[in-house]
Design a protein around this motif. Structure first.
Motif, PDB file in Angstrom:
ATOM      1  N   TRP A   1      -9.741 -54.529 -30.437  1.00 47.24           N
ATOM      2  CA  TRP A   1     -10.809 -53.495 -31.149  1.00 47.24           C
ATOM      3  C   TRP A   1     -10.240 -53.221 -31.876  1.00 47.24           C
ATOM      4  CZ3 TRP A   1     -14.961 -54.088 -28.164  1.00 47.24           C
ATOM      5  CH2 TRP A   1     -15.115 -54.425 -26.545  1.00 47.24           C
ATOM      6  N   ASN A   2      -9.336 -52.625 -31.899  1.00 51.44           N
ATOM      7  CA  ASN A   2      -9.165 -52.211 -33.364  1.00 51.44           C
ATOM      8  C   ASN A   2      -9.262 -52.839 -35.177  1.00 51.44           C
ATOM      9  OD1 ASN A   2      -7.767 -49.668 -32.630  1.00 51.44           O
ATOM     10  ND2 ASN A   2      -5.619 -50.290 -32.416  1.00 51.44           N
ATOM     11  N   LYS A   3      -8.811 -54.650 -34.761  1.00 51.29           N
ATOM     12  CA  LYS A   3      -9.568 -55.132 -35.732  1.00 51.29           C
ATOM     13  C   LYS A   3     -10.417 -55.401 -35.779  1.00 51.29           C
ATOM     14  CE  LYS A   3      -8.990 -60.544 -37.180  1.00 51.29           C
ATOM     15  NZ  LYS A   3      -8.570 -61.487 -36.760  1.00 51.29           N
ATOM     16  N   ILE A   4     -11.735 -55.212 -35.508  1.00 53.16           N
ATOM     17  CA  ILE A   4     -13.296 -55.267 -35.146  1.00 53.16           C
ATOM     18  C   ILE A   4     -13.644 -53.617 -35.780  1.00 53.16           C
ATOM     19  CG2 ILE A   4     -13.622 -57.455 -33.618  1.00 53.16           C
ATOM     20  CD1 ILE A   4     -14.426 -55.435 -31.588  1.00 53.16           C
ATOM     21  N   LYS A   5     -12.797 -53.140 -35.826  1.00 54.79           N
ATOM     22  CA  LYS A   5     -13.544 -51.191 -35.761  1.00 54.79           C
ATOM     23  C   LYS A   5     -14.064 -51.170 -36.733  1.00 54.79           C
ATOM     24  CE  LYS A   5     -12.441 -47.194 -36.406  1.00 54.79           C
ATOM     25  NZ  LYS A   5     -10.675 -45.742 -36.701  1.00 54.79           N
ATOM     26  N   ASN A   6     -14.339 -51.956 -37.732  1.00 55.33           N
ATOM     27  CA  ASN A   6     -15.499 -52.220 -39.283  1.00 55.33           C
ATOM     28  C   ASN A   6     -16.259 -53.516 -39.401  1.00 55.33           C
ATOM     29  OD1 ASN A   6     -14.002 -49.375 -40.736  1.00 55.33           O
ATOM     30  ND2 ASN A   6     -12.190 -50.789 -41.110  1.00 55.33           N
ATOM     31  N   TYR A   7     -15.536 -54.501 -38.617  1.00 51.56           N
ATOM     32  CA  TYR A   7     -16.017 -55.095 -38.998  1.00 51.56           C
ATOM     33  C   TYR A   7     -17.491 -55.084 -37.641  1.00 51.56           C
ATOM     34  CZ  TYR A   7     -12.828 -57.990 -41.475  1.00 51.56           C
ATOM     35  OH  TYR A   7     -11.541 -58.046 -42.327  1.00 51.56           O
ATOM     36  N   ASP A   8     -17.424 -55.113 -37.037  1.00 47.59           N
ATOM     37  CA  ASP A   8     -19.326 -54.174 -36.305  1.00 47.59           C
ATOM     38  C   ASP A   8     -20.173 -53.448 -36.834  1.00 47.59           C
ATOM     39  OD1 ASP A   8     -17.605 -52.849 -36.064  1.00 47.59           O
ATOM     40  OD2 ASP A   8     -17.586 -52.340 -33.674  1.00 47.59           O
ATOM     41  N   THR A   9     -19.248 -52.511 -38.175  1.00 42.86           N
ATOM     42  CA  THR A   9     -20.455 -51.845 -38.477  1.00 42.86           C
ATOM     43  C   THR A   9     -20.943 -52.777 -39.739  1.00 42.86           C
ATOM     44  OG1 THR A   9     -18.702 -49.837 -37.612  1.00 42.86           O
ATOM     45  CG2 THR A   9     -20.224 -49.841 -39.887  1.00 42.86           C
ATOM     46  N   LEU A  10     -19.815 -53.332 -40.720  1.00 43.94           N
ATOM     47  CA  LEU A  10     -20.516 -53.917 -41.937  1.00 43.94           C
ATOM     48  C   LEU A  10     -21.290 -55.288 -40.833  1.00 43.94           C
ATOM     49  CD1 LEU A  10     -19.879 -54.922 -44.460  1.00 43.94           C
ATOM     50  CD2 LEU A  10     -18.524 -56.712 -43.845  1.00 43.94           C
ATOM     51  N   PHE A  11     -21.601 -55.681 -39.018  1.00 43.37           N
ATOM     52  CA  PHE A  11     -22.443 -56.978 -39.268  1.00 43.37           C
ATOM     53  C   PHE A  11     -24.092 -56.572 -39.259  1.00 43.37           C
ATOM     54  CE2 PHE A  11     -24.185 -58.148 -34.967  1.00 43.37           C
ATOM     55  CZ  PHE A  11     -24.740 -59.428 -34.993  1.00 43.37           C
ATOM     56  N   PHE A  12     -23.179 -54.696 -38.293  1.00 38.90           N
ATOM     57  CA  PHE A  12     -24.936 -54.194 -38.396  1.00 38.90           C
ATOM     58  C   PHE A  12     -25.762 -53.826 -39.609  1.00 38.90           C
ATOM     59  CE2 PHE A  12     -23.101 -53.747 -33.444  1.00 38.90           C
ATOM     60  CZ  PHE A  12     -24.084 -53.473 -33.472  1.00 38.90           C
ATOM     61  N   SER A  13     -25.283 -53.437 -40.260  1.00 37.58           N
ATOM     62  CA  SER A  13     -25.684 -53.282 -41.577  1.00 37.58           C
ATOM     63  C   SER A  13     -26.223 -54.525 -42.044  1.00 37.58           C
ATOM     64  CB  SER A  13     -24.486 -52.654 -42.253  1.00 37.58           C
ATOM     65  OG  SER A  13     -23.148 -51.432 -41.935  1.00 37.58           O
ATOM     66  N   VAL A  14     -25.823 -56.009 -41.515  1.00 38.59           N
ATOM     67  CA  VAL A  14     -26.358 -56.968 -42.699  1.00 38.59           C
ATOM     68  C   VAL A  14     -27.911 -57.217 -41.563  1.00 38.59           C
ATOM     69  CG1 VAL A  14     -26.117 -58.892 -42.766  1.00 38.59           C
ATOM     70  CG2 VAL A  14     -24.076 -57.860 -43.568  1.00 38.59           C
ATOM     71  N   LEU A  15     -27.372 -56.390 -40.559  1.00 42.41           N
ATOM     72  CA  LEU A  15     -29.094 -55.839 -40.132  1.00 42.41           C
ATOM     73  C   LEU A  15     -29.788 -55.915 -40.339  1.00 42.41           C
ATOM     74  CD1 LEU A  15     -27.734 -56.737 -36.064  1.00 42.41           C
ATOM     75  CD2 LEU A  15     -28.163 -58.273 -37.848  1.00 42.41           C
ATOM     76  N   ALA A  16     -29.238 -54.208 -40.862  1.00 39.38           N
ATOM     77  CA  ALA A  16     -30.802 -53.388 -40.980  1.00 39.38           C
ATOM     78  C   ALA A  16     -30.919 -53.426 -42.615  1.00 39.38           C
ATOM     79  CB  ALA A  16     -29.677 -52.318 -41.309  1.00 39.38           C
ATOM     80  N   PHE A  17     -30.255 -54.296 -43.450  1.00 34.48           N
ATOM     81  CA  PHE A  17     -30.531 -55.174 -44.995  1.00 34.48           C
ATOM     82  C   PHE A  17     -31.900 -56.613 -44.112  1.00 34.48           C
ATOM     83  CE2 PHE A  17     -30.983 -57.161 -47.867  1.00 34.48           C
ATOM     84  CZ  PHE A  17     -30.969 -57.376 -49.255  1.00 34.48           C
ATOM     85  N   PHE A  18     -31.612 -56.985 -43.691  1.00 37.35           N
ATOM     86  CA  PHE A  18     -32.415 -58.208 -43.355  1.00 37.35           C
ATOM     87  C   PHE A  18     -33.522 -57.238 -42.445  1.00 37.35           C
ATOM     88  CE2 PHE A  18     -34.018 -61.235 -40.071  1.00 37.35           C
ATOM     89  CZ  PHE A  18     -33.627 -62.283 -41.144  1.00 37.35           C
ATOM     90  N   ALA A  19     -33.626 -55.967 -41.515  1.00 41.25           N
ATOM     91  CA  ALA A  19     -34.270 -55.086 -40.885  1.00 41.25           C
ATOM     92  C   ALA A  19     -35.836 -55.351 -42.110  1.00 41.25           C
ATOM     93  CB  ALA A  19     -34.481 -55.096 -39.892  1.00 41.25           C
TER      94      ALA A  19
END
Length: 507
Positions: free
Chosen positions: A4-22
């Motif tokens: 969980w600590n490892k993905i703490k920021n990567y998951d946020t970055l993933f959703f940011s990319v989804l937002a850009f794509f939207a």
């Protein structure tokens, strides 16, 4: 825990990319949406690059809107040498991605927090129809909503440390926000209210910090308003008194939340009670946090802003006339309100010791969120099919109706010598005249301002470009003008409108 600590920021970055794509998807047909406000911002930005001023297309300083957003567009245009109407969707997509990243960063610091909660909330933010609409137009809300989250991040640092440095940083964010949108006085009010309620500050220190915060946060707004008054005689342009009473504005406020919750117009009878419950809930939560000494949490700062902003919109709409309360006006409130009314689930789960009860509550919350996400996804899908799949485009001056308009295409290619120099051009949509022809024109007067109407009818020579499909009931209309003036048609376009001339000397 390591995972969980490892993905703490990567998951946020993933959703940011989804937002850009939207945003890319919703701007893929005709680019960023262009409304009358967008044209005001764009023309001021172009003048900023070309002449170093913030004048709009009619050669007057921009007054109805604060100066920072067109300056922001102008700076980007100066650096890139690209017009705002072309880079607009890129800018919106980047700001929406930044908004999601800031949201994820903040949620990760909720007390307590949860990755599943974070993912569900970020999806709900990305799919909110109101935010998707805002971030597909050249509107100042795109920057203001991001400033709201930046303010929350900085102000929380102040509330944890109570140092002047963080207080000044927060006040600077508030000051810039105030010249992005006038409604940013709610940021000033949010910080001031939290300072007043903060019982950990000694009285003398509290007074000093309030004075520092207040002076800095309103400084740029005062300068902007002073400049407006000095150059135009009004602080925010001509304003008419409201025609909607408080109870009606409360109802409109509630209808927006009905839409956000996935209700249909047939359920708008719930609008007023829902509005009262939402605002009252924020007040109760703020009082509870005050007595529990939990004012410094992100959740409480969000609740406080949502309360101050919601009350400001309802009350200001009661005293001043502007567009009816709608999702665009309330869009800055969506994320704080969502946090305020969803984070309770985390607190309940933290306090429940029985594992079965915890699982049941978590399952209920997840089911509710998934149901909500499904509803708003279907709304977004319908909008996408209407605007992009069916090749219509974001509504505004670049949609198919305008691209196929005989009148709009004539304005783009016409011989401008048909207009005599130094003769004023009027229109019921002066921003449309500028967008399609590049010419300056002036808005016909509002019916409410009788002296302006009288001055208009005293004109001995003018041109009139009239768009029938944009007719505004608050302006004098074509029938009114024809009853006073014998207009000579220059070019008519049937139901779309026409171009006319009035010359007293030739009648």
């Amino acid at each position: 825990m390591a995972f969980w600590n490892k993905i703490k920021n990567y998951d946020t970055l993933f959703f940011s990319v989804l937002a850009f794509f939207a945003i890319y998807l919703f701007c893929s047909y005709n680019g960023v949406g262009i409304s009358p406000d967008s044209i005001m911002y764009t023309s001021a930005a172009r003048n900023f690059v070309a002449h170093g001023n913030l004048h709009t297309f009619n050669h007057a300083p921009i007054v109805d809107f604060p100066v920072f957003y067109p300056t922001f567009l102008g700076i980007i245009s100066f650096i890139t040498r690209i017009d705002p109407t072309l880079f607009g969707w890129w800018l919106d997509a980047l700001m929406f991605a930044s908004l999601i990243f800031c949201s994820g960063w903040i949620i990760s610091r909720f007390e307590p927090t949860s990755h599943i909660y974070k993912w569900l909330i970020l999806i709900a933010i990305i799919l909110n129809p109101g935010l998707l609409q805002v971030y597909t137009y050249l509107w100042s809300e795109t920057l203001f909503i991001l400033e709201v989250l930046l303010f929350m991040i900085i102000f929380r640092q102040y509330m944890l440390q109570h140092t002047v440095k963080w207080l000044v940083f927060a006040a600077i964010i508030g000051a810039v926000a105030c010249i992005t949108r006038y409604a940013a006085v709610t940021i000033v009010g949010t910080g001031g209210l939290l300072l007043l309620l903060d019982r950990s500050l000694p009285v003398r220190k509290k007074i000093g910090h309030i004075l520092i915060y207040g002076f800095i946060s309103i400084s740029l707004l005062v300068a902007n308003l002073w400049f407006n008054a000095l150059h135009t005689g009004t602080v925010t342009g001509p304003r008419e008194p409201s025609i909607t009473p408080f109870h009606k504005n409360l109802y409109y406020f509630g209808t927006v939340f009905c839409d956000w919750l996935g209700f249909t117009p047939n359920q708008y009878f719930l609008a007023t009670p829902l509005a009262v419950i939402i605002l009252a809930g924020f007040i109760i939560a703020l009082v509870y946090n005050f007595y529990r000494r939990r004012l410094s949490s992100f959740e409480n700062i969000a609740i406080t802003f949502a309360l101050v902003y919601g009350l400001f919109i309802v009350l200001s709409s009661t005293f001043s006339r502007y567009e009816r309360i709608n999702p665009r006006l309330l869009s800055p409130m969506y994320i704080p309100a969502l946090w305020g009314y969803s984070s309770w689930a985390l607190l309940v789960l933290k306090r429940v010791n029985n594992r079965r009860v915890r699982v049941a509550i978590a399952a209920l919350f997840i089911a509710a969120m998934l149901g909500y996400i499904t509803k708003i996804f279907l709304v977004d899908k319908t909008r996408y099919n209407d605007l992009i799949a069916d090749e219509y485009g974001n509504p505004g001056y670049t949609d198919n109706d305008w691209m196929e308009s005989e009148m709009a295409n004539y304005l783009k290619t016409m011989d401008k010598s048909i207009f005599k120099p130094k003769v004023t051009i009027y229109s019921d949509a002066h921003e449309a005249v500028y967008f399609f022809s590049g010419m300056s024109s002036y808005l016909v007067p509002h019916k409410f301002f009788k002296k302006d109407v009288e001055k208009f009818y005293q004109k001995k020579h003018f041109y009139l470009i009239w768009f029938k499909n944009l007719e505004n009931r608050e302006l004098i209309n074509l029938t009114d003008i024809k009853s006073h003036k014998q207009l000579k048609p220059i070019k008519e376009f049937g139901d779309e409108g026409g171009i006319y001339e009035y010359n007293l000397n030739s009648n």
